[in-house]
Write an enzyme that holds these catalytic residues in place. Structure first.
Site, PDB file in Angstrom:
ATOM      1  CE  LYS A 120     -18.319  64.529 -85.426  1.00 50.19           C
ATOM      2  NZ  LYS A 120     -18.236  65.726 -84.563  1.00 50.19           N
ATOM      3  CG  ASP A 146     -14.928  65.144 -83.574  1.00 49.71           C
ATOM      4  OD1 ASP A 146     -15.662  65.871 -82.898  1.00 49.71           O
ATOM      5  OD2 ASP A 146     -14.681  63.963 -83.228  1.00 49.71           O
TER       6      ASP A 146
HETATM    7  P1  NDP Z   1      -8.552  65.998 -80.085  1.00 50.81           P
HETATM    8  O1  NDP Z   1      -8.186  64.904 -81.004  1.00 50.81           O
HETATM    9  O2  NDP Z   1      -7.913  67.319 -80.268  1.00 50.81           O
HETATM   10  O3  NDP Z   1      -8.369  65.546 -78.575  1.00 50.81           O
HETATM   11  C1  NDP Z   1      -9.010  64.428 -78.001  1.00 50.81           C
HETATM   12  C2  NDP Z   1      -8.245  64.121 -76.762  1.00 50.81           C
HETATM   13  O4  NDP Z   1      -8.789  63.076 -75.980  1.00 50.81           O
HETATM   14  C3  NDP Z   1      -6.857  63.672 -77.104  1.00 50.81           C
HETATM   15  O5  NDP Z   1      -6.038  64.254 -76.166  1.00 50.81           O
HETATM   16  C4  NDP Z   1      -6.942  62.159 -76.968  1.00 50.81           C
HETATM   17  O6  NDP Z   1      -5.714  61.545 -76.764  1.00 50.81           O
HETATM   18  C5  NDP Z   1      -7.776  62.089 -75.751  1.00 50.81           C
HETATM   19  N1  NDP Z   1      -8.406  60.789 -75.583  1.00 50.81           N
HETATM   20  C6  NDP Z   1      -8.860  59.933 -76.522  1.00 50.81           C
HETATM   21  N2  NDP Z   1      -9.381  58.844 -75.938  1.00 50.81           N
HETATM   22  C7  NDP Z   1      -9.237  59.030 -74.617  1.00 50.81           C
HETATM   23  C8  NDP Z   1      -9.570  58.268 -73.478  1.00 50.81           C
HETATM   24  N3  NDP Z   1     -10.169  57.082 -73.610  1.00 50.81           N
HETATM   25  N4  NDP Z   1      -9.280  58.781 -72.258  1.00 50.81           N
HETATM   26  C9  NDP Z   1      -8.692  59.976 -72.128  1.00 50.81           C
HETATM   27  N5  NDP Z   1      -8.328  60.725 -73.163  1.00 50.81           N
HETATM   28  C10 NDP Z   1      -8.606  60.260 -74.389  1.00 50.81           C
HETATM   29  O7  NDP Z   1     -10.121  66.115 -80.134  1.00 50.81           O
HETATM   30  P2  NDP Z   1     -11.035  67.315 -79.669  1.00 50.81           P
HETATM   31  O8  NDP Z   1     -10.468  68.011 -78.488  1.00 50.81           O
HETATM   32  O9  NDP Z   1     -11.368  68.093 -80.878  1.00 50.81           O
HETATM   33  O10 NDP Z   1     -12.351  66.530 -79.258  1.00 50.81           O
HETATM   34  C11 NDP Z   1     -12.581  66.033 -77.935  1.00 50.81           C
HETATM   35  C12 NDP Z   1     -14.068  65.782 -77.749  1.00 50.81           C
HETATM   36  O11 NDP Z   1     -14.791  67.006 -77.975  1.00 50.81           O
HETATM   37  C13 NDP Z   1     -14.700  64.757 -78.695  1.00 50.81           C
HETATM   38  O12 NDP Z   1     -15.749  64.111 -78.026  1.00 50.81           O
HETATM   39  C14 NDP Z   1     -15.278  65.646 -79.807  1.00 50.81           C
HETATM   40  O13 NDP Z   1     -16.316  65.008 -80.506  1.00 50.81           O
HETATM   41  C15 NDP Z   1     -15.785  66.816 -78.973  1.00 50.81           C
HETATM   42  N6  NDP Z   1     -15.984  68.055 -79.693  1.00 50.81           N
HETATM   43  C16 NDP Z   1     -14.963  68.672 -80.382  1.00 50.81           C
HETATM   44  C17 NDP Z   1     -15.191  69.867 -81.017  1.00 50.81           C
HETATM   45  C18 NDP Z   1     -14.110  70.625 -81.690  1.00 50.81           C
HETATM   46  O14 NDP Z   1     -14.369  71.784 -82.075  1.00 50.81           O
HETATM   47  N7  NDP Z   1     -12.918  70.110 -81.836  1.00 50.81           N
HETATM   48  C19 NDP Z   1     -16.529  70.484 -81.056  1.00 50.81           C
HETATM   49  C20 NDP Z   1     -17.501  69.812 -80.227  1.00 50.81           C
HETATM   50  C21 NDP Z   1     -17.227  68.630 -79.604  1.00 50.81           C
HETATM   51  P3  NDP Z   1      -5.099  60.667 -77.941  1.00 50.81           P
HETATM   52  O15 NDP Z   1      -4.929  61.575 -79.124  1.00 50.81           O
HETATM   53  O16 NDP Z   1      -3.808  60.230 -77.372  1.00 50.81           O
HETATM   54  O17 NDP Z   1      -6.055  59.544 -78.244  1.00 50.81           O
END
Ligand code: NDP
Length: 445
Positions: free
Chosen positions: A124, A164
């Site tokens: 990571k 991510d």
């Molecule tokens: P993104 O950056 O696309 O989205 C993350 C989302 O969560 C954003 O909408 C962000 O908002 C929001 N967010 C951040 N902090 C908070 C909070 N405290 N409460 C509520 N919402 C919050 O990331 P991903 O969708 O790619 O990733 C989301 C999760 O999935 C992470 O844990 C990541 O490690 C995991 N993951 C992702 C993968 C992928 O393929 N993308 C694969 C496997 C796991 P804002 O931008 O405004 O902070």
């Protein structure tokens, strides 16, 4: 296994790294029995070796903002374990990024990748860079500077980063452009690439699609289906978007999405153009999900609240770590939620997980539920190696099969005497065994 001894040593070597400690403890507690039944693991020091990253690179990332001011961020790559394949895992750009977060994510990634059935080790990386409010040009300059250091540590057979939080298709493009220029080769060194330059169809949707395929299997095991079920989702990023799309396709209704500032409740369901709007919202680099309620007046915005107070059948946390605590778990249980599947990495606190398991709520951890993202990255690597591209139906079908297989593996290792499936235990044991046996075969290195 002496869990307290191992945890004490770890806490001494890595003081204050709470997320890392939390992730390691969860795995140790799940695998204790299997580990003790296999004394060859202890003789080979497998545990002491598997909980430490192979190596960590830390570097400075200087870049100039649009006003000509020099900014400096920190960059990292944690190469955790490559027993079963090249290091593989995403890059996160978020101000909260530090070594504890990246070690926890890298550690989880080792077992997640092992579950996918594909030959990928775990790693990571990322930076404390905050993409919010930055222009395209600033993001490009940052990505280029980041890659100016990272390129020497990665390669298609060494270490293959992906996206991510804060790193999507745009950032992968900027990073890849710089890598290609420095290395003078066009290889599959990053996944999540654009479809015209080596990317795989379905990769953007894969994590969310995979999560919903996993939920489908959990429900099928209880003789139920997604059709007609209500879902509470958190986040509004890549994972939440993919999950919302697939839930709608399978006849479910998405009631909520959220951001760090609060959540949106849309009783009419988040579907069609509203899902498209999520993409717009994410790309805007804005802080809030509030604009949604202006755009779609049937929806309500709850400032500073989490979506877990909404009555739903299924909860899918898709935002970030430790976003679902004890009180949230109690709310979900009281409101009749019967299934919780982690789209994000470690979104539920240990206390919340314990409560779900005690209440016999179906609960599955991120390393199983969201493994479809990295699995499809693995499929992207295969297509790059073969220098061809599969049609979306083929990638989707492979993804679907992988999720079914991960679910079966969790059932096999996690079924308890009363028939309840402890998916946490199942995923950790299955993920660990494959890595531990590979380490045994390869000697003490
Ligand atoms: P993104 O950056 O696309 O989205 C993350 C989302 O969560 C954003 O909408 C962000 O908002 C929001 N967010 C951040 N902090 C908070 C909070 N405290 N409460 C509520 N919402 C919050 O990331 P991903 O969708 O790619 O990733 C989301 C999760 O999935 C992470 O844990 C990541 O490690 C995991 N993951 C992702 C993968 C992928 O393929 N993308 C694969 C496997 C796991 P804002 O931008 O405004 O902070």
């Amino acid at each position: 296994m002496d869990i307290e001894r191992i945890m004490n040593d770890l806490e001494k070597k890595h003081p204050g790294e709470m997320e890392y400690h939390q992730a390691v403890r969860e795995v140790l507690e799940s695998i204790e029995e299997v580990y003790d039944e296999n004394p060859q693991f202890e003789s080979a020091g497998i545990l002491d070796r598997v909980i430490e990253p192979d190596r960590i690179f830390t570097f400075k990332v200087p870049w100039a903002d649009d006003n000509g001011n020099v900014q400096v961020n920190l960059g990292y790559r944690v190469q955790f374990n490559n027993a079963i394949g090249p290091y593989k895992g995403g890059l996160r750009f978020h101000p909260s990024v530090n070594l504890s977060i990246l070690k926890f994510l890298g550690f989880e990634q080792v077992f997640k990748n092992s579950l996918t059935t594909l030959p990928m080790g775990g790693g990571k990386g990322g930076s404390d860079f905050n993409p919010k409010g930055k222009s395209n040009a600033e993001i490009m300059r940052f990505c280029q500077s980041f890659m100016l250091e990272l390129w020497q540590f990665i390669g298609p057979d060494t270490d293959v980063p992906a996206g991510d939080i804060g790193v999507g298709g745009r950032e992968i493009g900027f990073l890849y452009g710089m890598y290609k220029k420095l290395k003078r080769e066009h290889t599959g060194v990053l996944t999540g690439k654009g479809i015209n330059w080596g990317g795989s169809l379905i990769r953007p949707e894969a994590t969310g699609f995979g999560a919903v395929y996993f939920v489908k299997e959990m429900l099928t095991s209880k003789g139920e289906s997604i059709d007609g079920k209500t879902f509470a989702l958190s986040g509004f990023g890549n994972v939440a978007w993919g999950a919302a799309t697939k839930i709608n396709q399978l006849g479910g209704k998405v009631l909520t999405i959220s951001g760090p500032d609060g959540y949106i409740y849309d009783p009419d369901g988040i579907s069609g153009e509203k899902i498209e709007y999520m993409l717009e919202l994410r790309a805007s680099n804005e802080d809030i999900v509030k604009p949604y309620s202006y755009e779609f007046p049937g929806a309500k915005f709850f400032q500073g609240k989490r979506p877990w107070e909404v009555k739903c059948d299924i909860a899918l946390p898709c935002a970030t770590e430790n976003e679902l605590g004890k009180e949230d778990a109690q709310n979900l249980i009281n409101n009749g939620c019967t299934c919780v599947a982690e789209g994000a990495n470690m979104p539920s606190t240990p206390e919340a997980i314990e409560m779900f398991q005690e209440a016999k709520v179906l609960f599955a951890p991120g390393k199983a539920v969201n493994a479809g993202g990295v699995a499809t990255s693995g499929l992207e690597m295969s297509q790059n190696a073969m220098k061809l591209g599969w049609p979306s139906e083929e990638v989707d079908e492979r993804l679907h099969h992988i999720m079914i297989s991960i679910h079966e593996t969790c059932m096999e290792h996690g079924r308890e005497d009363d028939g309840y499936v402890n998916y946490v235990k199942g995923a950790n044991i299955a993920g660990f065994l494959k890595v531990a046996n590979a380490m045994l075969d390869q000697g003490v290195i």
